[in-house]
Write a protein that holds these residues in place. Structure first.
Motif, PDB file in Angstrom:
ATOM      1  N   ASP A  91       0.798  -1.065  -0.030  1.00  0.00           N
ATOM      2  CA  ASP A  91      -0.079   0.195   0.064  1.00  0.00           C
ATOM      3  C   ASP A  91       0.878   1.159  -0.136  1.00  0.00           C
ATOM      4  OD1 ASP A  91      -1.899  -1.917   0.216  1.00  0.00           O
ATOM      5  OD2 ASP A  91      -2.246  -1.537   2.324  1.00  0.00           O
ATOM      6  N   ALA A  92       0.606   2.318  -0.800  1.00  0.00           N
ATOM      7  CA  ALA A  92       1.247   3.195  -0.923  1.00  0.00           C
ATOM      8  C   ALA A  92       1.317   4.075   0.361  1.00  0.00           C
ATOM      9  CB  ALA A  92       0.731   4.503  -2.048  1.00  0.00           C
ATOM     10  N   GLU A  93       0.191   4.337   1.209  1.00  0.00           N
ATOM     11  CA  GLU A  93       0.429   4.736   2.553  1.00  0.00           C
ATOM     12  C   GLU A  93       1.369   3.898   3.477  1.00  0.00           C
ATOM     13  OE1 GLU A  93      -3.505   2.264   2.548  1.00  0.00           O
ATOM     14  OE2 GLU A  93      -2.530   3.624   1.245  1.00  0.00           O
ATOM     15  N   ASN A  94       1.887   3.084   3.146  1.00  0.00           N
ATOM     16  CA  ASN A  94       2.984   2.469   3.907  1.00  0.00           C
ATOM     17  C   ASN A  94       4.453   2.312   3.638  1.00  0.00           C
ATOM     18  OD1 ASN A  94       1.040   1.360   5.903  1.00  0.00           O
ATOM     19  ND2 ASN A  94       0.888  -0.371   4.719  1.00  0.00           N
ATOM     20  N   GLU A  95       4.801   3.316   2.513  1.00  0.00           N
ATOM     21  CA  GLU A  95       5.912   3.575   1.774  1.00  0.00           C
ATOM     22  C   GLU A  95       6.985   3.969   2.991  1.00  0.00           C
ATOM     23  OE1 GLU A  95       8.042   6.335  -1.573  1.00  0.00           O
ATOM     24  OE2 GLU A  95       6.003   6.724  -0.706  1.00  0.00           O
TER      25      GLU A  95
ATOM     26  N   TYR B 139      -5.000  -2.665  -6.065  1.00  0.00           N
ATOM     27  CA  TYR B 139      -5.052  -2.406  -4.634  1.00  0.00           C
ATOM     28  C   TYR B 139      -5.239  -3.737  -3.863  1.00  0.00           C
ATOM     29  CZ  TYR B 139      -5.378  -0.063  -0.154  1.00  0.00           C
ATOM     30  OH  TYR B 139      -5.230   0.103   1.288  1.00  0.00           O
TER      31      TYR B 139
ATOM     32  N   LEU C 107       4.245   0.149  -5.063  1.00  0.00           N
ATOM     33  CA  LEU C 107       3.172   0.796  -4.109  1.00  0.00           C
ATOM     34  C   LEU C 107       1.906   1.120  -4.871  1.00  0.00           C
ATOM     35  CD1 LEU C 107       5.708   2.279  -1.667  1.00  0.00           C
ATOM     36  CD2 LEU C 107       4.809  -0.097  -1.692  1.00  0.00           C
ATOM     37  N   VAL C 108       0.907   0.878  -4.254  1.00  0.00           N
ATOM     38  CA  VAL C 108      -0.406   1.323  -4.999  1.00  0.00           C
ATOM     39  C   VAL C 108      -1.402   2.007  -3.980  1.00  0.00           C
ATOM     40  CG1 VAL C 108      -0.563  -0.348  -7.047  1.00  0.00           C
ATOM     41  CG2 VAL C 108      -1.582  -0.741  -4.783  1.00  0.00           C
ATOM     42  N   GLN C 109      -2.208   3.062  -4.513  1.00  0.00           N
ATOM     43  CA  GLN C 109      -3.178   3.736  -3.873  1.00  0.00           C
ATOM     44  C   GLN C 109      -4.428   2.992  -3.678  1.00  0.00           C
ATOM     45  OE1 GLN C 109      -2.579   6.765  -2.110  1.00  0.00           O
ATOM     46  NE2 GLN C 109      -0.760   7.115  -3.203  1.00  0.00           N
ATOM     47  N   PRO C 110      -5.336   2.943  -2.708  1.00  0.00           N
ATOM     48  CA  PRO C 110      -6.545   2.462  -2.581  1.00  0.00           C
ATOM     49  C   PRO C 110      -7.436   2.462  -3.952  1.00  0.00           C
ATOM     50  CG  PRO C 110      -6.000   3.633  -0.520  1.00  0.00           C
ATOM     51  CD  PRO C 110      -5.152   4.002  -1.570  1.00  0.00           C
ATOM     52  N   SER C 111      -7.289   3.687  -4.615  1.00  0.00           N
ATOM     53  CA  SER C 111      -7.918   3.783  -5.857  1.00  0.00           C
ATOM     54  C   SER C 111      -7.480   3.029  -7.110  1.00  0.00           C
ATOM     55  CB  SER C 111      -8.281   5.175  -6.255  1.00  0.00           C
ATOM     56  OG  SER C 111      -6.668   5.748  -6.566  1.00  0.00           O
ATOM     57  N   HIS C 112      -6.421   2.289  -6.878  1.00  0.00           N
ATOM     58  CA  HIS C 112      -5.840   1.622  -8.143  1.00  0.00           C
ATOM     59  C   HIS C 112      -6.317   0.368  -8.322  1.00  0.00           C
ATOM     60  CE1 HIS C 112      -2.734  -0.437 -10.272  1.00  0.00           C
ATOM     61  NE2 HIS C 112      -2.164   0.892 -10.706  1.00  0.00           N
TER      62      HIS C 112
END
Length: 80
Positions: free
Chosen positions: A8-12, A42, A34-39
């Motif tokens: 998850d991108a938020e855990n980068e 995800y 790393l992907v955003q929730p909208s990807h």
């Protein structure tokens, strides 16, 4: 050696801090996908894409692909 990590991108920041907390020789490469929730990917694990990403970054004439799936727990300690 190439490690391809999907997360998850938020855990980068957590991923980077974890890798930086260990010594890895220069021959070790980490690739983070790393992907955003909208990807669309995800909630999916695009194994073929991740394998191809790793292979495309090989700098030698030979390679071996090993797939290891780890799902770290978000729990700080195991339940009693």
């Amino acid at each position: 050696m190439i490690f391809v990590v999907k997360g998850d991108a938020e855990n980068e920041t957590s991923f980077l801090e974890f890798v930086q907390s260990f010594y890895f020789p220069p021959r070790v490469t980490f690739l983070f996908y790393l992907v955003q929730p909208s990807h669309p990917q995800y909630r999916r694990f695009p194994m073929n894409f991740l394998r191809s990403l790793g292979i495309s970054n090989v700098e030698t004439t030979h390679y071996i692909a090993l797939d290891i799936d780890l799902h770290p727990s978000r729990c700080a300690s195991p339940p009693l």
